[in-house]
Design a protein around this motif. Structure first.
Motif, PDB file in Angstrom:
ATOM      1  N   UNK A  75     -21.588   5.164   6.524  1.00  0.00           N
ATOM      2  CA  UNK A  75     -20.835   4.010   7.009  1.00  0.00           C
ATOM      3  C   UNK A  75     -19.983   4.401   8.217  1.00  0.00           C
ATOM      4  N   UNK A  76     -20.180   3.710   9.338  1.00  0.00           N
ATOM      5  CA  UNK A  76     -19.394   3.980  10.547  1.00  0.00           C
ATOM      6  C   UNK A  76     -17.930   3.643  10.305  1.00  0.00           C
ATOM      7  N   UNK A  77     -17.682   2.538   9.590  1.00  0.00           N
ATOM      8  CA  UNK A  77     -16.296   2.150   9.295  1.00  0.00           C
ATOM      9  C   UNK A  77     -15.584   3.234   8.500  1.00  0.00           C
ATOM     10  N   UNK A  78     -16.262   3.804   7.515  1.00  0.00           N
ATOM     11  CA  UNK A  78     -15.643   4.844   6.697  1.00  0.00           C
ATOM     12  C   UNK A  78     -15.358   6.087   7.530  1.00  0.00           C
ATOM     13  N   UNK A  79     -16.245   6.416   8.448  1.00  0.00           N
ATOM     14  CA  UNK A  79     -16.037   7.571   9.331  1.00  0.00           C
ATOM     15  C   UNK A  79     -14.812   7.353  10.217  1.00  0.00           C
ATOM     16  N   UNK A  80     -14.690   6.140  10.768  1.00  0.00           N
ATOM     17  CA  UNK A  80     -13.551   5.840  11.632  1.00  0.00           C
ATOM     18  C   UNK A  80     -12.236   5.879  10.867  1.00  0.00           C
ATOM     19  N   UNK A  81     -12.229   5.346   9.643  1.00  0.00           N
ATOM     20  CA  UNK A  81     -11.006   5.332   8.839  1.00  0.00           C
ATOM     21  C   UNK A  81     -10.578   6.739   8.472  1.00  0.00           C
TER      22      UNK A  81
ATOM     23  N   UNK B  28       6.709 -12.546   1.295  1.00  0.00           N
ATOM     24  CA  UNK B  28       7.140 -13.873   1.737  1.00  0.00           C
ATOM     25  C   UNK B  28       5.932 -14.745   2.045  1.00  0.00           C
ATOM     26  N   UNK B  29       5.085 -14.322   2.964  1.00  0.00           N
ATOM     27  CA  UNK B  29       3.873 -15.065   3.301  1.00  0.00           C
ATOM     28  C   UNK B  29       2.960 -14.165   4.122  1.00  0.00           C
ATOM     29  N   UNK B  30       2.010 -13.543   3.467  1.00  0.00           N
ATOM     30  CA  UNK B  30       1.130 -12.586   4.143  1.00  0.00           C
ATOM     31  C   UNK B  30       0.135 -13.259   5.079  1.00  0.00           C
ATOM     32  N   UNK B  31      -0.041 -14.580   4.958  1.00  0.00           N
ATOM     33  CA  UNK B  31      -1.039 -15.259   5.786  1.00  0.00           C
ATOM     34  C   UNK B  31      -0.622 -15.341   7.248  1.00  0.00           C
ATOM     35  N   UNK B  32       0.658 -15.150   7.535  1.00  0.00           N
ATOM     36  CA  UNK B  32       1.135 -15.239   8.916  1.00  0.00           C
ATOM     37  C   UNK B  32       1.092 -13.898   9.649  1.00  0.00           C
ATOM     38  N   UNK B  33       0.700 -12.847   8.947  1.00  0.00           N
ATOM     39  CA  UNK B  33       0.647 -11.525   9.570  1.00  0.00           C
ATOM     40  C   UNK B  33      -0.709 -11.318  10.224  1.00  0.00           C
ATOM     41  N   UNK B  34      -0.712 -10.829  11.444  1.00  0.00           N
ATOM     42  CA  UNK B  34      -1.961 -10.516  12.124  1.00  0.00           C
ATOM     43  C   UNK B  34      -2.325  -9.061  11.800  1.00  0.00           C
ATOM     44  N   UNK B  35      -3.048  -8.893  10.714  1.00  0.00           N
ATOM     45  CA  UNK B  35      -3.378  -7.548  10.254  1.00  0.00           C
ATOM     46  C   UNK B  35      -4.205  -6.780  11.276  1.00  0.00           C
ATOM     47  N   UNK B  36      -4.992  -7.509  12.055  1.00  0.00           N
ATOM     48  CA  UNK B  36      -5.801  -6.850  13.077  1.00  0.00           C
ATOM     49  C   UNK B  36      -4.957  -6.117  14.105  1.00  0.00           C
ATOM     50  N   UNK B  37      -3.712  -6.586  14.325  1.00  0.00           N
ATOM     51  CA  UNK B  37      -2.812  -5.905  15.253  1.00  0.00           C
ATOM     52  C   UNK B  37      -2.161  -4.693  14.606  1.00  0.00           C
ATOM     53  N   UNK B  38      -1.847  -4.812  13.300  1.00  0.00           N
ATOM     54  CA  UNK B  38      -1.228  -3.686  12.604  1.00  0.00           C
ATOM     55  C   UNK B  38      -2.208  -2.524  12.472  1.00  0.00           C
ATOM     56  N   UNK B  39      -3.402  -2.844  11.974  1.00  0.00           N
ATOM     57  CA  UNK B  39      -4.430  -1.815  11.814  1.00  0.00           C
ATOM     58  C   UNK B  39      -5.769  -2.498  11.571  1.00  0.00           C
ATOM     59  N   UNK B  40      -6.806  -2.048  12.273  1.00  0.00           N
ATOM     60  CA  UNK B  40      -8.128  -2.655  12.127  1.00  0.00           C
ATOM     61  C   UNK B  40      -8.718  -2.443  10.735  1.00  0.00           C
ATOM     62  N   UNK B  41      -8.253  -1.378  10.062  1.00  0.00           N
ATOM     63  CA  UNK B  41      -8.748  -1.082   8.713  1.00  0.00           C
ATOM     64  C   UNK B  41      -7.565  -1.022   7.739  1.00  0.00           C
ATOM     65  N   UNK B  42      -6.812  -2.095   7.716  1.00  0.00           N
ATOM     66  CA  UNK B  42      -5.576  -2.146   6.929  1.00  0.00           C
ATOM     67  C   UNK B  42      -5.835  -1.853   5.451  1.00  0.00           C
TER      68      UNK B  42
END
Length: 210
Positions: free
Chosen positions: A9-15, A84-98
């Motif tokens: 898995x490329x994703x697993x290698x990157x993480x 509080x409300x996780x739906x408003x967080x842009x997880x893609x900005x925090x980490x691509x593989x949060x």
């Protein structure tokens, strides 16, 4: 794409190539190269170094050499926001593989913060993803920057919802069975053929399972 990636898995290698901040607990001989600012060949206790996840995974969480520091994105400030409300967080900005990154960090988190954040974020955002999938089409994209896992769930959800709408409007002839159902049907067929061969050869027939 599986949540638990396979060896290729490329994703697993990157993480697993992500670097994690760690504190040095004991003097490590000839390991000074791990600290770019070290003036000696040895790594002294109290130093902070960044180690890749793939290396930490080879060590036990309670190893005497390094103690892992929880990355900033998983600390209490983000825990409060997620509750509080996780739906408003842009997880893609925090980490691509949060989620995947957090899954690897969790065994080394002595305060048990990371696991709670990952679980609560996913619990809230899955329902939000479901609502987005129902209100968008294949050509549209949500405004929030989604994490890699969420992007996969979103794409699959939109395709499935579009297929269902087409079926309701008679735009398609049939809905194809999932891979799991097809594999189970093949297994039942193989078992039935095997039973028939046993009966023809005079052997005991297998009892059919439900």
């Amino acid at each position: 794409m599986s949540y638990y990636p396979n060896y290729y898995s490329v994703d697993d290698i990157l993480v697993t190539h992500e670097r994690v901040p760690c504190n040095v607990n004991t003097k490590l001989l000839k390991m000074g190269f791990l600290d770019p600012g070290s003036e000696t060949s040895d790594l002294e206790p109290g130093k902070s170094v960044n180690l890749p996840l793939w290396y930490l995974k080879e060590l036990k969480p309670n190893n005497p050499y390094f103690s892992v520091q929880v990355p900033e994105i998983y600390k209490n400030v983000h825990k409060a926001v997620c509750e509080a409300d996780a739906t408003n967080i842009e997880l893609g900005k925090l980490h691509q593989y949060f989620y995947e990154y957090g899954r690897h960090i969790t065994p080394y988190d002595r305060n048990h913060i990371v696991g709670k954040i990952v679980f609560e974020s996913m619990r809230q955002r899955v329902q939000h993803l479901l609502e987005i999938c129902k209100s968008t089409t294949v050509d549209e994209k949500p405004e929030l920057k989604l994490e890699t896992l969420e992007n996969g769930l979103y794409d699959q959800g939109v395709r499935t919802n579009t297929m269902f709408k087409d079926w309701l409007q008679f735009k398609t002839s049939s809905i194809s069975a999932s891979g799991l159902v097809q594999e189970y049907a093949k297994k039942r067929k193989r078992d039935a053929m095997s039973d028939n061969e046993d009966e023809e050869n005079g052997g005991p027939a297998k009892r059919q399972t439900i």
